[in-house]
Write an enzyme that holds these catalytic residues in place. Structure first.
Site, PDB file in Angstrom:
ATOM      1  N   CYS A 922      47.904  51.274  52.991  1.00  0.00           N
ATOM      2  CA  CYS A 922      48.334  50.887  54.332  1.00  0.00           C
ATOM      3  C   CYS A 922      49.197  51.976  54.947  1.00  0.00           C
ATOM      4  O   CYS A 922      49.995  52.613  54.259  1.00  0.00           O
ATOM      5  CB  CYS A 922      49.151  49.588  54.297  1.00  0.00           C
ATOM      6  N   CYS A 923      49.030  52.174  56.231  1.00  0.00           N
ATOM      7  CA  CYS A 923      49.980  52.940  57.025  1.00  0.00           C
ATOM      8  C   CYS A 923      50.119  52.196  58.351  1.00  0.00           C
ATOM      9  O   CYS A 923      49.778  51.018  58.449  1.00  0.00           O
ATOM     10  CB  CYS A 923      49.550  54.390  57.195  1.00  0.00           C
ATOM     11  N   LYS A 924      50.593  52.865  59.363  1.00  0.00           N
ATOM     12  CA  LYS A 924      50.847  52.184  60.628  1.00  0.00           C
ATOM     13  C   LYS A 924      49.587  51.551  61.193  1.00  0.00           C
ATOM     14  O   LYS A 924      49.590  50.392  61.607  1.00  0.00           O
ATOM     15  CB  LYS A 924      51.439  53.172  61.630  1.00  0.00           C
TER      16      LYS A 924
END
Length: 1019
Positions: A922-924
């Site tokens: 996950c990232c932004k």
């Protein structure tokens, strides 16, 4: 060119060759400059207006000789295609009508491939390519175009990677067509070879263009040659390989050959290997075409489950050399998930039902003192508004008809708050000479966060701590209950709603068995009734209910709180005296007393009457079965019931069973109703205090938490189903699933700077809340295979439905409905330039605390795993490294507090895979950082587990990361692109921060200058 006079005759001719057009930066100046590479002086042109100047600049740019030459080549290629189609039309025109009709609607021949496999896969290689100039080093790639039967329009499908500096390129990227793609033996495949002049400019970025626009092909690349073949010719060829001549644009000149090799993944597992020695940048490798199916259930049996969960797959095929000079086959697939919208809708529907029950229970609290009544009215009004908000969101999601995932540019939309961002399955299937049939799955999703609500005041972790501190300081306005007591109150209400209907149904079954005089059925019904009633009684043995009843009594108008003057034993004797006459004549207590003295021990007697009523039923059933010469179901001790119980049972040993049991079951139901009424009111009063302490912050926090949890749960359910599907034939995994549960590892790439701090706080709370989720696997009774959700906030059960042929493979424990637990852990390491600022001048304590807390959770799971599971259940295809050593190494890296320590991510991912866990990245927005991490992980797995040649690691990484290999994709097909607005630079700094980060000295200078500018501005 014309001069300034009014003469219409041209005064000068300028040849637009080897020149470039430069627009002046001054907006007031409507001029352009022509700069010539030949050394000729620059030519300045002035237009009447700025708009005319811009249009002239575009026209001049398109009118250069190189652009015209490329357009001519395109037109010649188009003429060749039209000639081929016209020839076929002319043949059809001279045929009889019947034959013409049969040709107009041909009977297409489907490819004989398994439904769950790709229909067609092939690899490409070129030989003896002819360069436009003698000294030119070719940088080539192949564009793959599909011409469907009966259609005259070609569809660009995909491209290979760019191979530099050779006239005999061997492409590592092939072509793969998924099972649902409409391809037949009559389908025509066109291969076009291009030479890239400047690799940095060649992007073929069709994904960010409007649908009605074609990408420009007059810059960065030039046409070399093309060839075409029919799919049937490749499939039916003896060697399953075609060698085609590449023709120039006029169709007369041969510019080289291209080899098309069919790849059959899933066949010839034990067959002989065809070795074709090919020189790949000086490295000799043997082409291997042996690949096996990735799944034991590679048939139509598992296809409905995949189709129910996955959608719109994008596939890519690679072949990479190994260290022993063979080839491994790698198929990469990225799929959307229908659960992106299904899970949020299920959750919102549950929230609506739960909130409607809560609002109704608050209204049914009865008469309250003015202070508490005003508080209740305010709370109910706010709750009704929030309920309306949930209903509106549910209605909006029901109307949604767009793509099956939420793109990053929509993460701030209010109507899509509950939907995760860019939820996709990234699956890599590897077949290599060393190991066969290996699947690696990673779920990629944007960090679960409430983007619409923003992060100005922080994320959930900070907001919850602040909310709890404010509740403790509310003073006299309301009663403070700890979060544990509030959760207990919700659990009691849930038990009431679950157990009361069960007791009523079991009592009815008991009476039905008595009416039909069935001893065995009577015993079974009594057993179920006894077990359920005992659970009911034990659920209310809690001090919270007693104290809440007292608090509720004090909130009544005109209450008088007074301890009973008589001893407890005397009261119990007085209360029990009427009960000795007949159990059905038990005096039913009034509702919560109002204008009378409150007896604190009254609650004990109320719920104790439930046990006494049950004992009466058990005693009577035992006596009835004895008279019927059947063995006793229960051995009743003398001290289990009052003497009145035995006297009553003796007086009714004969007669109709139903008539004797009916009054006792009515008494039991009345006693349970009395307990339920008091418990519901007391627990609703506790929830009233929680809501009244800080309106409307409490409801807004609940909404934010629901949003974050919904996004996290959608990804979790997708990952669980995919893991179950791929490991259904692994008995060790299935044993681990129902004995210990699964670890779910989230890899976070958020920085601890600016808004991403709030995102990380949201994500940490949302993933922690997943501990309250359990799974249950059932056999599907219909074609609907989408998972169902039951439960309440704080306890959810996800029902996963499997087709019959998959369900029979499960262990008996899972078939019987055993609840399956998951253990989510989150490890976050910020890797972007904002994290550099946070580490030098900010605070990284949040990341450190999150990693430390989740390391302890991972250690607890490992301890539980080693206690209950044998060591041979771990993945047999991986080297059995010491997991304890990996955990210790992870612990040391977390304690080291090293800047951007990506070793933490790699160790956590390795431990997860070795524990049969589910992986998330996950990232932004699940775009740039996520794609970089996933592709690096995939290539590292190929290197460490499948002996990828060390000289090809970077090239394999480039192939997976290259947008060139994705072909012509729409915006909705490519989550890594998102939308045009996401590609714009978001930094508003006067100086380029990315450049300044190269040197800490430059960064200090930049900060000093920025501070000086701010001081000068406000002085």
């Amino acid at each position: 060119m014309k001069n300034k006079t009014k003469s219409f005759e041209a005064s000068e001719v300028v040849i637009l060759e080897r020149c470039c057009i430069v627009e002046l930066q001054n907006k007031a100046d409507a001029s352009v400059v022509l700069k010539f590479q030949s050394g000729e002086p620059d030519l300045y042109l002035e237009a009447a207006s700025r708009s005319d100047c811009e249009s002239w600049a575009v026209a001049l740019g398109e009118a250069n000789s190189e652009g015209l030459r490329n357009k001519i080549q395109q037109l010649q290629s188009l003429i060749m295609e039209i000639k081929e189609e016209r020839t076929a039309d002319e043949v059809q025109q001279f045929l009889p009508a019947a034959q013409a009709d049969s040709l107009a609607e041909p009977k297409l021949t489907s490819l004989k491939r398994t439904l769950s496999e790709s229909k067609l896969e092939f690899s490409l290689a070129c030989k003896d390519l002819v360069a436009p100039t003698r000294d030119r080093k070719l940088n080539t790639f192949v564009q793959i175009t599909v011409v469907h039967p009966g259609e005259q329009i070609s569809a660009r499908y995909s491209n290979t990677e760019i191979v530099e500096g050779t006239r005999d390129p061997l492409f590592l990227t092939g072509a793969t067509f998924p099972s649902d793609y409409p391809i037949y033996e009559e389908t025509k495949i066109k291969l076009t070879v291009y030479d890239v002049k400047d690799k940095s400019q060649d992007t073929v970025r069709t994904s960010i263009l409007a649908e009605h626009k074609e990408p420009r092909t007059d810059t960065g690349r030039s046409f070399l040659g093309c060839a075409s073949f029919k799919v049937g010719d490749l499939v039916k060829s003896k060697e399953q390989q075609l060698t085609l001549s590449l023709r120039s644009s006029d169709g007369g000149k041969t510019v080289g050959t291209i080899d098309v090799s069919l790849v059959k993944m899933g066949e010839a597992e034990d067959g002989e290997t065809d070795h074709i020695t090919t020189d790949v940048q000086g490295q000799k490798c043997a082409l291997v075409s042996e690949c096996t199916s990735p799944e034991n259930l590679s048939s139509k049996d598992n296809l409905p489950l995949l189709n129910a969960v996955l959608k719109n797959p994008i596939c890519k095929l690679y072949r990479f050399p190994t260290s022993d000079n063979k080839w491994m086959c790698v198929r990469e697939q990225m799929s959307e998930s229908t659960l992106s919208f299904h899970i949020p809708k299920e959750l919102i529907n549950l929230h609506i039902k739960e909130d409607m029950r809560r609002n109704q229970e608050l209204k049914e609290l009865g008469e309250l003192a003015p202070h508490w009544d005003n508080m209740r009215k305010s709370v109910v009004a706010h709750c009704d508004q929030m309920l309306s908000l949930y209903q509106d969101m549910f209605a909006e999601l029901g109307k949604y008809t767009g793509s099956s995932f939420k793109s990053s540019c929509s993460k701030g939309e209010k109507t899509l708050e509950f939907v995760p961002v860019n939820l996709h399955l990234q699956r890599m299937y590897v077949h290599s000479p060393r190991l066969k049939d290996v699947l690696y799955d990673v779920i990629t999703v944007g960090a679960p966060a409430a983007h619409f609500q923003g992060f100005k005041n922080g994320g959930l972790q900070k907001l919850l701590n602040k909310f709890e501190a404010e509740r403790r300081n509310t003073g006299y306005q309301c009663i403070y209950y700890s979060p544990e007591n509030t959760a207990k109150a919700k659990e009691v209400l849930s038990n009431i709603n679950h157990l009361q209907p069960l007791i009523s149904s079991h009592a009815d079954l008991l009476l039905n068995s008595a009416r039909q005089h069935l001893p065995d059925s009577l015993k079974n019904s009594l057993k179920m009734l006894s077990e359920t009633t005992e659970l009911f009684v034990h659920a209310f043995k809690d001090q919270l209910i007693r104290s809440a009843l007292l608090a509720l009594y004090t909130a009544r108008p005109g209450c008088v709180l007074k301890k009973p003057a008589v001893p407890r034993s005397s009261i119990e004797e007085g209360e029990d005296q009427p009960n000795q006459e007949h159990p059905s004549q038990m005096k039913r207590q009034d509702s919560i007393p109002h204008h009378s003295e409150y007896d604190e021990e009254e609650w004990d007697r109320v719920w104790a009457n439930v046990g006494k009523s049950l004992n009466c039923i058990i005693a009577l059933v035992d006596r009835l079965l004895e008279t019927d010469h059947t063995p006793n179901f229960t051995k009743k001790k003398e001290n289990d019931s009052d003497p009145s119980t035995a006297e009553h049972a003796t007086s009714h040993i004969s007669g109709d069973w139903y008539e004797q049991l009916y009054p006792l079951t009515v008494t039991l139901k009345d006693c349970i109703e009395e307990v339920v009424t008091r418990a519901k009111q007391s627990m609703s009063f506790v929830l009233l205090q929680e809501l009244a302490c800080s309106l409307p912050q409490c409801l807004m926090l609940t909404l934010r938490r629901d949003i974050v949890f919904s996004q996290a749960l959608a990804g979790l359910v997708c990952g669980f189903i995919m893991k179950l599907h791929s490991s259904l034939c692994d008995q060790g995994f299935l044993q681990q699933l129902h004995t210990v549960g699964l670890v779910v590892q989230y890899e976070g790439l958020l920085s601890t700077y600016s808004e991403e701090v709030g995102m990380l706080e949201d994500m940490a709370v949302g993933i922690s809340d997943l501990q309250k989720v359990v799974f249950k696997i059932t056999e599907a009774k219909s074609d609907d295979l989408l998972p169902a959700i039951t439960g309440r906030r704080g306890h959810y059960v996800i029902e996963v439905k499997l087709p019959e042929k998959m369900f029979v493979l499960l262990p008996q424990e899972i078939k019987e409905g055993k609840l399956l637990h998951i253990y989510p852990v989150l490890f976050n390491v910020g890797i972007n330039e904002q994290q550099t600022l946070a580490e030098r001048f900010g605070d990284t304590s949040l990341q450190e605390s999150v990693n430390q807390e989740n390391l302890e959770l991972l250690k607890e799971y490992y301890k539980l795993f080693t206690e209950k599971m044998p060591p041979d259940c771990l993945p047999h295809f991986q080297e059995q490294n010491d997991l304890k050593g990996l955990l210790e190494n992870l612990h040391q890296n977390i304690q080291a507090k090293k800047r951007k320590n990506v070793e933490i991510m790699w160790l956590a991912a390795t431990i997860c895979r070795k524990l049969n866990g589910i992986r998330f990245t996950c990232c932004k927005s699940a775009k740039d950082r996520t794609s970089m991490s996933v592709t690096l992980e995939q290539c590292s797995i190929l290197r460490d587990e499948h002996q990828l040649h060390k000289d090809f690691f970077i090239r394999a990484l480039d192939c997976m990361r290259s947008r060139q290999t994705q072909g012509a994709l729409n915006e909705s097909d490519d989550p890594e692109t998102g939308c045009l607005t996401d590609n714009k630079p978001t930094s508003r700094h006067f100086y380029p921060v990315a450049l300044l980060l190269v040197s800490s000295h430059l960064l200090v200078v930049w900060l000093i200058l920025s501070l000086a500018l701010l001081l000068a501005k406000y002085q």
